[in-house]
Design a protein around this motif. Structure first.
Motif, PDB file in Angstrom:
ATOM      1  N   GLN A  77       0.846  -1.191   0.000  1.00 42.84           N
ATOM      2  CA  GLN A  77       0.000   0.000   0.000  1.00 42.84           C
ATOM      3  C   GLN A  77       0.883   1.242   0.000  1.00 42.84           C
ATOM      4  O   GLN A  77       2.106   1.170   0.140  1.00 42.84           O
ATOM      5  CB  GLN A  77      -0.988   0.013   1.174  1.00 42.84           C
ATOM      6  CG  GLN A  77      -0.413   0.258   2.538  1.00 42.84           C
ATOM      7  CD  GLN A  77      -1.458   0.906   3.484  1.00 42.84           C
ATOM      8  OE1 GLN A  77      -2.245   1.759   3.073  1.00 42.84           O
ATOM      9  NE2 GLN A  77      -1.432   0.509   4.750  1.00 42.84           N
ATOM     10  N   CYS A  78       0.264   2.402  -0.208  1.00 44.20           N
ATOM     11  CA  CYS A  78       1.007   3.653  -0.168  1.00 44.20           C
ATOM     12  C   CYS A  78       0.300   4.623   0.768  1.00 44.20           C
ATOM     13  O   CYS A  78      -0.884   4.478   1.055  1.00 44.20           O
ATOM     14  CB  CYS A  78       1.161   4.265  -1.564  1.00 44.20           C
ATOM     15  SG  CYS A  78      -0.326   4.292  -2.565  1.00 44.20           S
ATOM     16  N   GLY A  79       1.045   5.618   1.250  1.00 48.13           N
ATOM     17  CA  GLY A  79       0.464   6.620   2.134  1.00 48.13           C
ATOM     18  C   GLY A  79       1.352   7.840   2.161  1.00 48.13           C
ATOM     19  O   GLY A  79       2.570   7.730   2.045  1.00 48.13           O
ATOM     20  N   GLU A 116      -6.945  -0.564  -1.437  1.00 52.43           N
ATOM     21  CA  GLU A 116      -7.219   0.867  -1.518  1.00 52.43           C
ATOM     22  C   GLU A 116      -8.217   1.211  -2.639  1.00 52.43           C
ATOM     23  O   GLU A 116      -7.847   1.746  -3.683  1.00 52.43           O
ATOM     24  CB  GLU A 116      -5.900   1.637  -1.687  1.00 52.43           C
ATOM     25  CG  GLU A 116      -4.901   1.325  -0.568  1.00 52.43           C
ATOM     26  CD  GLU A 116      -3.522   1.917  -0.774  1.00 52.43           C
ATOM     27  OE1 GLU A 116      -2.875   1.548  -1.762  1.00 52.43           O
ATOM     28  OE2 GLU A 116      -3.103   2.747   0.047  1.00 52.43           O
ATOM     29  N   ALA A 169      -8.566   3.157   1.555  1.00 52.17           N
ATOM     30  CA  ALA A 169      -7.176   3.544   1.335  1.00 52.17           C
ATOM     31  C   ALA A 169      -6.502   4.018   2.620  1.00 52.17           C
ATOM     32  O   ALA A 169      -5.273   4.069   2.687  1.00 52.17           O
ATOM     33  CB  ALA A 169      -7.102   4.641   0.281  1.00 52.17           C
ATOM     34  N   SER A 170      -7.283   4.356   3.642  1.00 52.32           N
ATOM     35  CA  SER A 170      -6.746   4.785   4.936  1.00 52.32           C
ATOM     36  C   SER A 170      -5.649   3.810   5.373  1.00 52.32           C
ATOM     37  O   SER A 170      -5.883   2.605   5.446  1.00 52.32           O
ATOM     38  CB  SER A 170      -7.886   4.789   5.964  1.00 52.32           C
ATOM     39  OG  SER A 170      -7.337   4.690   7.265  1.00 52.32           O
ATOM     40  N   ASP A 171      -4.468   4.340   5.670  1.00 54.62           N
ATOM     41  CA  ASP A 171      -3.307   3.472   5.906  1.00 54.62           C
ATOM     42  C   ASP A 171      -3.571   2.432   6.988  1.00 54.62           C
ATOM     43  O   ASP A 171      -3.254   1.253   6.838  1.00 54.62           O
ATOM     44  CB  ASP A 171      -2.090   4.312   6.308  1.00 54.62           C
ATOM     45  CG  ASP A 171      -1.690   5.293   5.218  1.00 54.62           C
ATOM     46  OD1 ASP A 171      -2.186   5.160   4.080  1.00 54.62           O
ATOM     47  OD2 ASP A 171      -0.888   6.201   5.511  1.00 54.62           O
TER      48      ASP A 171
HETATM   49 CA    CA Z   1      -2.998   3.976   2.047  1.00 56.04          CA
END
Ligand code: CA
Length: 525
Positions: free
Chosen positions: A290-292, A324, A420-422
């Motif tokens: 995932q990304c954040g 996400e 998508a919230s980490d």
């Molecule tokens: Ca994220």
């Protein structure tokens, strides 16, 4: 991808264009570039453009499409001359694609050979899964017990853990669910199954232990119905969790509760302490990506490198989850076309439709995703952000789809539908059974999880330099021309094997752990 001057020193003016059809590119240089800068191709900037922000490669007429990643990320609200800063207010966002007439399983993945011979040292579990850490998890049925569990975990770490050197850690699985909730609401199954499946994560060795209050809505038998805990071979284990209930008559005073938790924990620790690392094929890795704190470089450096590593992992027979929903929604056609079969595509569309409806109930749509930091980093809207996010999935065929909180049942590239919230995404990937986590960031976040190692990948050299003891890999060297996407992809693949075998990540070194956050789309009471 075109980097305007790979052979020149890094200090030369540099822009990065993702596709030959794009009419915008992003400025790569640290600190951005001033007005009147001339690129090696002759293009001259009309104004200052910050790092990661877009410049117009040609004149763009009013209403014309603004194209990045060969995708329309928006339309020009007025005419934009060549060399201008194409900032957020100049772009009108397109509507989300309707979930009809999508291409279904039309694209086959590039032909590649299986990757064989890669192994790591992991902990084999009775249910066939493999852990990368050996951790005692203490599950809680309700927030009411959190303070007591926190107190007990501290004492277990100080007084018991040193006696069991083969156990890495003790973790309390605390959360805000369990009571004061509409537990029979249709969507309540999401937080409940999430908590159940997290308790059975491969890193916890199948030793489920629960602390309950007694009067809560989420009773232990509801969290773990009969048969939900695998019974070990040759073990008298009942398939039920080891349970401590604080309201039990036996408890007289706070210290008796702590003593019960510690006694039960010690039996669990003794079991876990018998485990040893053994050679396991790379196919036993279950990697959540995932990304954040994303910026415009996320989709240029770190995420493409993760996508490269994703393809390597899939070739090695491993499992990779990408997630996400709001960050893939605008690329749904790319995903349905890469589905292994019509059933997988249909499941993907079902998850998108469910999430569209969930957001609509709250009076928003996918555009609620972008943050002030994303925009400061050059990402104008969710369409642009999604195009950069989706590349974490590489180019492999998508072999399955998971609903929020569900556990994996197959290998390969899996779309695990999550917010998508980490913290919520990480929590749901834990429930799915991930044993390693890859997290890319451009703005910088110290994110970590207590249950699995998190490998953090920086999108820019500047972040990697400033956060040198928080970032595990620097993908920024792709933008400065010092490494290729393949170089960083292989570096990450090798690091995944090392970390799976016990090598410490920076988040582990500093013991940086974000809280579990259960996704509860159901009402509370
Ligand atoms: Ca994220």
């Amino acid at each position: 991808m075109t980097i305007s001057s790979t052979s020149l020193p890094v200090s030369s003016p540099l822009y990065i264009r993702m596709h030959g059809n794009d009419n915008v590119a992003i400025v790569a240089n640290d600190g951005g570039l001033p007005a009147a800068t001339v690129f090696p191709c002759g293009l001259k900037l009309l104004e200052h453009v910050p790092q990661g922000h877009k410049l117009a490669l040609q004149d763009i007429g009013e209403g014309a499409a603004i194209t990045r990643y060969n995708v329309t990320i928006g339309y020009a609200v007025r005419s934009i001359p060549q060399g201008s800063w194409v900032e957020e207010s100049l772009i009108r966002m397109p509507a989300a694609r309707e979930l009809v007439d999508l291409p279904i399983a039309t694209v086959s993945a590039p032909k590649t050979e299986p990757l064989e011979g890669y192994t790591f040292m992991g902990y084999k579990n009775a249910d066939g899964s493999v852990g990368t850490r050996n951790i005692l998890a203490i599950t809680t049925t309700v927030q009411c017990v959190s303070g007591v569990v926190e107190h007990a975990v501290k004492r277990i770490k100080e007084e018991l853990l040193p006696k069991y050197p083969h156990v890495d850690d003790v973790v309390g699985l605390e959360h805000t669910y369990g009571c004061g909730v509409a537990i029979d609401a249709p969507n309540a199954n999401i937080p409940i199954r999430t908590l159940r499946n997290i308790s059975l994560n491969p890193n916890f060795g199948g030793q489920a232990m629960v602390v309950s209050l007694g009067c809560e809505k989420l009773q232990p038998t509801r969290l773990f119905p009969k048969g939900s805990i695998p019974i070990k071979k040759g073990d008298e284990g009942s398939g039920e969790p080891a349970l401590v209930c604080l309201q039990d008559q036996v408890h007289v005073g706070f210290n008796s509760m702590i003593a019960s938790i510690m006694n039960t924990a010690e039996k669990q620790l003794a079991e876990l302490d018998k485990r040893r690392r053994e050679p396991c094929p790379a196919s036993e890795l279950v990697v959540g990506v995932q990304c954040g704190g994303s910026d415009a470089f996320s989709g240029v450096t770190a995420n493409p490198a993760v996508g490269y590593a994703t393809d390597l992992l899939v070739r090695a027979g491993a499992t990779v989850m990408f997630s996400e929903v709001t960050e893939v929604r605008d690329g749904i056609d790319q995903l349905t076309s890469r589905a292994a079969n019509p059933e997988v595509a249909a499941a993907m569309i079902r998850e998108m439709a469910w999430y569209d409806e969930y957001l609509k109930r709250g009076g928003v749509d996918r555009s609620a995703n972008t943050t002030p930091g994303n925009k400061k980093g050059g990402l104008s809207n969710i369409v642009e952000k999604a195009m950069g996010s989706i590349v974490k999935s590489g180019s492999s065929t998508i072999s399955g789809v998971l609903s929020p909180g569900d556990k994996l049942t197959k290998k390969g590239l899996i779309y695990a539908a999550t917010p998508a919230s980490d913290f919520v995404c990480g929590t749901l990937q834990l429930a799915a059974g991930m044993n390693l986590h890859v997290f890319t960031t451009g703005r910088g976040t110290p994110y970590g999880l207590a249950a699995v190692p998190v490998i953090k990948v920086a999108t820019r050299n500047d972040l990697a330099r400033r956060w040198n003891d928080l970032m595990d890999i620097n993908a920024g060297k792709i933008a400065s021309g010092e490494a290729t996407i393949a170089d960083v992809g292989w570096e990450l693949f090798q690091m995944l094997l090392d970390v799976a075998s016990g090598k410490e990540t920076w988040a582990e070194h500093w013991k940086l752990h974000n809280a579990l956050v259960l996704f509860n789309p159901a009402p509370i009471t």
